[in-house]
Write an enzyme that holds these catalytic residues in place. Structure first.
Site, PDB file in Angstrom:
ATOM      1  N   ASP A   9       0.872  -1.159   0.000  1.00  0.00           N
ATOM      2  CA  ASP A   9       0.000   0.000   0.000  1.00  0.00           C
ATOM      3  C   ASP A   9       0.926   1.229   0.000  1.00  0.00           C
ATOM      4  OD1 ASP A   9      -2.355   1.600   0.383  1.00  0.00           O
ATOM      5  OD2 ASP A   9      -1.763   1.802   2.486  1.00  0.00           O
ATOM      6  N   LEU A  10       0.408   2.377  -0.380  1.00  0.00           N
ATOM      7  CA  LEU A  10       1.265   3.575  -0.444  1.00  0.00           C
ATOM      8  C   LEU A  10       1.057   4.506   0.760  1.00  0.00           C
ATOM      9  CD1 LEU A  10       3.250   5.408  -2.044  1.00  0.00           C
ATOM     10  CD2 LEU A  10       1.249   6.385  -3.163  1.00  0.00           C
ATOM     11  N   ASP A  11      -0.149   5.102   0.800  1.00  0.00           N
ATOM     12  CA  ASP A  11      -0.425   6.111   1.829  1.00  0.00           C
ATOM     13  C   ASP A  11      -0.424   5.468   3.216  1.00  0.00           C
ATOM     14  OD1 ASP A  11      -0.872   8.266  -0.006  1.00  0.00           O
ATOM     15  OD2 ASP A  11      -2.806   7.377  -0.504  1.00  0.00           O
ATOM     16  N   THR A  17       0.934  10.557   3.663  1.00  0.00           N
ATOM     17  CA  THR A  17       0.125  11.551   2.952  1.00  0.00           C
ATOM     18  C   THR A  17      -1.202  11.813   3.651  1.00  0.00           C
ATOM     19  OG1 THR A  17      -0.382   9.669   1.583  1.00  0.00           O
ATOM     20  CG2 THR A  17       1.007  11.356   0.595  1.00  0.00           C
ATOM     21  N   LYS A  45      -8.993   6.577   5.779  1.00  0.00           N
ATOM     22  CA  LYS A  45      -7.761   5.877   5.367  1.00  0.00           C
ATOM     23  C   LYS A  45      -8.081   4.629   4.551  1.00  0.00           C
ATOM     24  CE  LYS A  45      -4.594   7.622   8.780  1.00  0.00           C
ATOM     25  NZ  LYS A  45      -3.764   7.365   9.954  1.00  0.00           N
ATOM     26  N   SER A 114      -2.516   0.439  -4.412  1.00  0.00           N
ATOM     27  CA  SER A 114      -3.034   1.602  -3.681  1.00  0.00           C
ATOM     28  C   SER A 114      -4.393   2.029  -4.199  1.00  0.00           C
ATOM     29  CB  SER A 114      -2.041   2.767  -3.853  1.00  0.00           C
ATOM     30  OG  SER A 114      -2.624   3.979  -3.439  1.00  0.00           O
ATOM     31  N   ALA A 115      -5.207   2.611  -3.314  1.00  0.00           N
ATOM     32  CA  ALA A 115      -6.511   3.149  -3.715  1.00  0.00           C
ATOM     33  C   ALA A 115      -6.371   4.521  -4.382  1.00  0.00           C
ATOM     34  CB  ALA A 115      -7.406   3.285  -2.476  1.00  0.00           C
ATOM     35  N   LYS A 145     -10.948  -1.275  -1.944  1.00  0.00           N
ATOM     36  CA  LYS A 145     -10.709  -2.073  -0.738  1.00  0.00           C
ATOM     37  C   LYS A 145     -11.904  -1.843   0.199  1.00  0.00           C
ATOM     38  CE  LYS A 145      -5.771  -1.004  -1.073  1.00  0.00           C
ATOM     39  NZ  LYS A 145      -4.636  -0.258  -0.515  1.00  0.00           N
ATOM     40  N   GLU A 169       0.094  -3.129   4.688  1.00  0.00           N
ATOM     41  CA  GLU A 169      -1.090  -2.255   4.717  1.00  0.00           C
ATOM     42  C   GLU A 169      -1.214  -1.515   6.044  1.00  0.00           C
ATOM     43  OE1 GLU A 169      -3.762  -0.811   3.828  1.00  0.00           O
ATOM     44  OE2 GLU A 169      -3.980  -1.454   1.769  1.00  0.00           O
ATOM     45  N   ASP A 170      -1.756  -0.307   6.014  1.00  0.00           N
ATOM     46  CA  ASP A 170      -1.994   0.422   7.270  1.00  0.00           C
ATOM     47  C   ASP A 170      -3.480   0.635   7.545  1.00  0.00           C
ATOM     48  OD1 ASP A 170      -2.418   2.366   5.201  1.00  0.00           O
ATOM     49  OD2 ASP A 170      -2.295   3.913   6.754  1.00  0.00           O
TER      50      ASP A 170
HETATM   51  C1  BG6 Z   1      -5.731   5.958  -0.173  1.00  0.00           C
HETATM   52  C2  BG6 Z   1      -5.808   6.834   1.065  1.00  0.00           C
HETATM   53  O1  BG6 Z   1      -4.445   5.455  -0.317  1.00  0.00           O
HETATM   54  O2  BG6 Z   1      -6.083   6.706  -1.327  1.00  0.00           O
HETATM   55  C3  BG6 Z   1      -7.189   7.432   1.189  1.00  0.00           C
HETATM   56  O3  BG6 Z   1      -5.522   6.051   2.213  1.00  0.00           O
HETATM   57  C4  BG6 Z   1      -7.530   8.191  -0.092  1.00  0.00           C
HETATM   58  O4  BG6 Z   1      -7.243   8.284   2.284  1.00  0.00           O
HETATM   59  C5  BG6 Z   1      -7.402   7.247  -1.297  1.00  0.00           C
HETATM   60  O5  BG6 Z   1      -8.866   8.679  -0.028  1.00  0.00           O
HETATM   61  C6  BG6 Z   1      -7.690   7.945  -2.622  1.00  0.00           C
HETATM   62  O6  BG6 Z   1      -6.683   8.878  -2.879  1.00  0.00           O
HETATM   63  P1  BG6 Z   1      -6.658   9.898  -4.092  1.00  0.00           P
HETATM   64  O7  BG6 Z   1      -5.227  10.351  -4.141  1.00  0.00           O
HETATM   65  O8  BG6 Z   1      -7.059   9.145  -5.328  1.00  0.00           O
HETATM   66  O9  BG6 Z   1      -7.626  10.991  -3.777  1.00  0.00           O
HETATM   67 MG    MG Z   2      -2.873   3.213   3.375  1.00  0.00          MG
END
Ligand code: BG6
Ligand code: MG
Length: 226
Positions: A9-11, A17, A45, A114-115, A145, A169-170
């Site tokens: 996962d990224l964020d 972020t 998140k 990542s989402a 997810k 993952e967090d």
């Molecule tokens: C996830 C974050 O990685 O990405 C979420 O944990 C965020 O908080 C989601 O809403 C979508 O991100 P983005 O950058 O497409 O707005």
């Molecule tokens: Mg995350």
């Protein structure tokens, strides 16, 4: 043939972020006239951008037209982009580069799962985009997810059976997605919150190369979740 692969996962795992998402969503809440706290932000998140707005509006008990929602999604992201386009390598979370180095030295490939639709930009900003064997982000999935889709596409990119993949993952939704994909889930953050993970660590500095080697050799031997 490589038997094990890793999906990150990224964020919240590689970069922090969440603070920028928070600032951008908070500005929207301020504009709409309700309080949005850091505790509320926990609920966002791992959740897609569209779902994040829905949760935010539920917190503020506000109903908006589709048109207004689209407008706010755009302005929130513009504001978020203002923050992330200033990011540099020093915003990579402690332990992340060391873990990538360990995986490289073991010849273990890794992809991003990542989402976020901004994931490629963030990885480029912090200078590690090229290190990943593939990127699965919010643009590549139709189901967010906790649906396992993001990680299943990741396993395909790795060309590794899904049960041989390890996920970092967090977010609760991300751990659930990894478990549903029959992968090994590693929770990064609060153990109580992420109690459904197969393994828990407070942060990536705690993930030692010995742990990784042991996990990989165990995975190469055995066991599938049923
Ligand atoms: C996830 C974050 O990685 O990405 C979420 O944990 C965020 O908080 C989601 O809403 C979508 O991100 P983005 O950058 O497409 O707005
Ligand atoms: Mg995350």
């Amino acid at each position: 043939m490589q038997k094990t692969g890793v999906i990150f996962d990224l964020d919240g795992v590689i970069v922090d972020t969440a603070k920028y998402h928070y600032l951008a969503w908070k500005n929207l809440a301020d504009k709409l006239g309700f309080e949005f706290t850091e505790k509320h932000n926990e609920l966002l998140k791992g959740v897609s951008r569209v779902r994040s707005l829905e949760i935010l509006l539920e917190i503020g008990n506000i109903k908006l037209s589709e048109e207004k929602k689209q407008e706010y999604l755009v302005t929130k992201n513009e504001e978020y982009l203002g923050f992330i386009t200033k990011m540099k390598a020093d915003e990579i979370l402690p332990g992340a580069l060391e873990l990538l180095d360990t995986l490289d030295s073991l010849g273990i490939k890794y992809v991003l799962g990542s989402a976020s639709k901004n994931a490629p930009l963030i990885l480029k900003q912090v200078g590690i985009f090229e290190r990943f064997a593939g990127i699965v982000d919010g643009n590549s999935v139709s189901k967010a997810k906790p649906d396992p889709e993001v990680f299943l596409i990741g396993a395909k990119k790795l060309n590794i059976p899904q049960e041989n993949c390890i996920v970092f993952e967090d977010a609760i939704a991300g751990i659930e997605a990894a478990n549903r994909a029959n992968m090994t889930s590693i929770g990064i953050g609060n153990e109580e919150t992420l109690h459904e993970a197969d393994y828990n660590f407070e942060n990536l500095t705690e993930v030692t190369s010995d742990f990784i080697k042991k996990l990989i050799s165990e995975k190469n031997k055995k066991k599938h979740r049923v």
